[in-house]
Design an enzyme around this catalytic site. Sequence first.
Site, mmCIF file in Angstrom:
data_model
loop_
_atom_site.group_PDB
_atom_site.id
_atom_site.type_symbol
_atom_site.label_atom_id
_atom_site.label_comp_id
_atom_site.label_asym_id
_atom_site.label_seq_id
_atom_site.Cartn_x
_atom_site.Cartn_y
_atom_site.Cartn_z
ATOM 1 N N ARG A 156 0.827 -1.205 0.000
ATOM 2 C CA ARG A 156 0.000 0.000 0.000
ATOM 3 C C ARG A 156 0.862 1.256 0.000
ATOM 4 O O ARG A 156 0.527 2.251 -0.658
ATOM 5 C CB ARG A 156 -0.943 -0.004 1.212
ATOM 6 C CG ARG A 156 -1.936 1.157 1.195
ATOM 7 C CD ARG A 156 -3.020 1.000 2.243
ATOM 8 N NE ARG A 156 -2.488 1.060 3.606
ATOM 9 C CZ ARG A 156 -3.239 0.942 4.694
ATOM 10 N NH1 ARG A 156 -4.537 0.745 4.588
ATOM 11 N NH2 ARG A 156 -2.695 1.019 5.896
ATOM 12 N N LYS A 258 -2.638 6.644 1.602
ATOM 13 C CA LYS A 258 -2.468 7.048 3.007
ATOM 14 C C LYS A 258 -1.480 8.212 3.113
ATOM 15 O O LYS A 258 -0.445 8.133 3.785
ATOM 16 C CB LYS A 258 -2.012 5.852 3.835
ATOM 17 C CG LYS A 258 -2.394 5.937 5.305
ATOM 18 C CD LYS A 258 -2.192 4.598 5.989
ATOM 19 C CE LYS A 258 -2.497 4.685 7.481
ATOM 20 N NZ LYS A 258 -3.928 4.932 7.749
ATOM 21 N N GLU A 294 -16.177 6.727 4.607
ATOM 22 C CA GLU A 294 -15.500 6.134 5.765
ATOM 23 C C GLU A 294 -15.520 7.081 6.945
ATOM 24 O O GLU A 294 -15.867 8.260 6.819
ATOM 25 C CB GLU A 294 -14.076 5.719 5.420
ATOM 26 C CG GLU A 294 -13.159 6.841 4.979
ATOM 27 C CD GLU A 294 -11.753 6.315 4.664
ATOM 28 O OE1 GLU A 294 -10.962 6.163 5.609
ATOM 29 O OE2 GLU A 294 -11.450 6.089 3.485
#
Length: 412
Positions: A156, A258, A294
């Site tokens: 990721r 992220k 989210e």
Amino acid sequence: MERATISPSLSQNYLLCPSRALTTRLHYFSTTRNLSSPSSSSSSSIKLQHSSSNGGTSLTRCNAVLSNSPSSAEVADIDWDNIGFGLKPTDYMYVMKCNLDGEFSKGELQRFGNIEVSPSAGVLNYGQGLFEGMKAYRQQDGKNILLFRPEENATRMRSGAERMCMPAPTVDQFVEAVKATVLANKRWVPPAGKGSLYIRPLLMGTGAVLGLAPAPEYTFLVYVSPVGNYFKEGVAPINLIVESEFHRATPGGTGGVKTIGNYAAVLKAQSIAKSKGYSDVLYLDCLHKRYLEEVSSCNIFIVKDKVISTPEIKGTILPGITRKSIIDVARTQGFKVEERNVTVDELLEADEVFCTGTAVVVSPVGSITHKGKRVSYGEGSFGPVSEKLYTVLTSLQMGLSEDNMNWTVNLS
């Protein structure tokens, strides 16, 4: 031939780990360093094995193996029953640097502490930075330590780095750096059942840049901290408010990686929500303002008639590793799982609602408030579906059940 480098902050008998090797020959190094405290009489041994891959690209495997005498295996002397979720400085951090060409040339363990960076660093001026979050757990025997799917975090980070125009460590470099950092700080891994060691890998543009452009130098850093529960409620249900004015992400933006800026952007709405007594904020899509995205730092799931639904990953939602794991666990337990658009109306009609994330693992939602309407779920605890998933996943993470998924990495 490249040798391990020694940080000036450490004595010469502490062997450090480079990020790559220049030959295919294996180099084996062993040294001894007391990691528990400068005054302790016990000793520990770190053994680092370096190798390179085939195919012309030379990589490093820094296999850190820390063996302790019985007296040095003790955990840190802190109140493990009340550690909460906050930074507690530990002993060591791992640092590795890279030029824009993408070759990370050095990696080393240093004493945990402040770092020096230029005021014109890319991360400070233009937000060129990423981070990951993961955990290590001590098993019941008090000796073995488990990591959970570290290669997923590495993958990721590499995906996020591509979006942010940054070079990134290879999966092997990432995982081995994490292993070395955890082993160097193993006394800070909480006793079984008392929490976990939170691991924070960072990738930052630390080179100086004035005009808008990728930084000329990057730093990969890993530090750790023992933690308890993320929400003050612990595993008790949390209370969320649906936010329809502020938005976390937009199509075509960076919501799916992220990057550090994603989290600063949620602080305003989160602060307002907490001032009103809510635990956190649930965000909607910015176009229709009716589809769930989210929570500030968690993915969201709903359960209706034992069917589990969660918003699909489509660029505005972070592909959570706990989310991915819960989906896989749920399917192995016989549940139907749907990844799709989920509306606010469906949320309000759900039988159960829960959040997932590295920090929270699985957190039941006790109530949702939307436009002044409050809907409650359950009887002040986990619902039957979320409790089942929580039990299966945490048992696997902590080594209490057999790892048929091959997700854990044992650092013993």
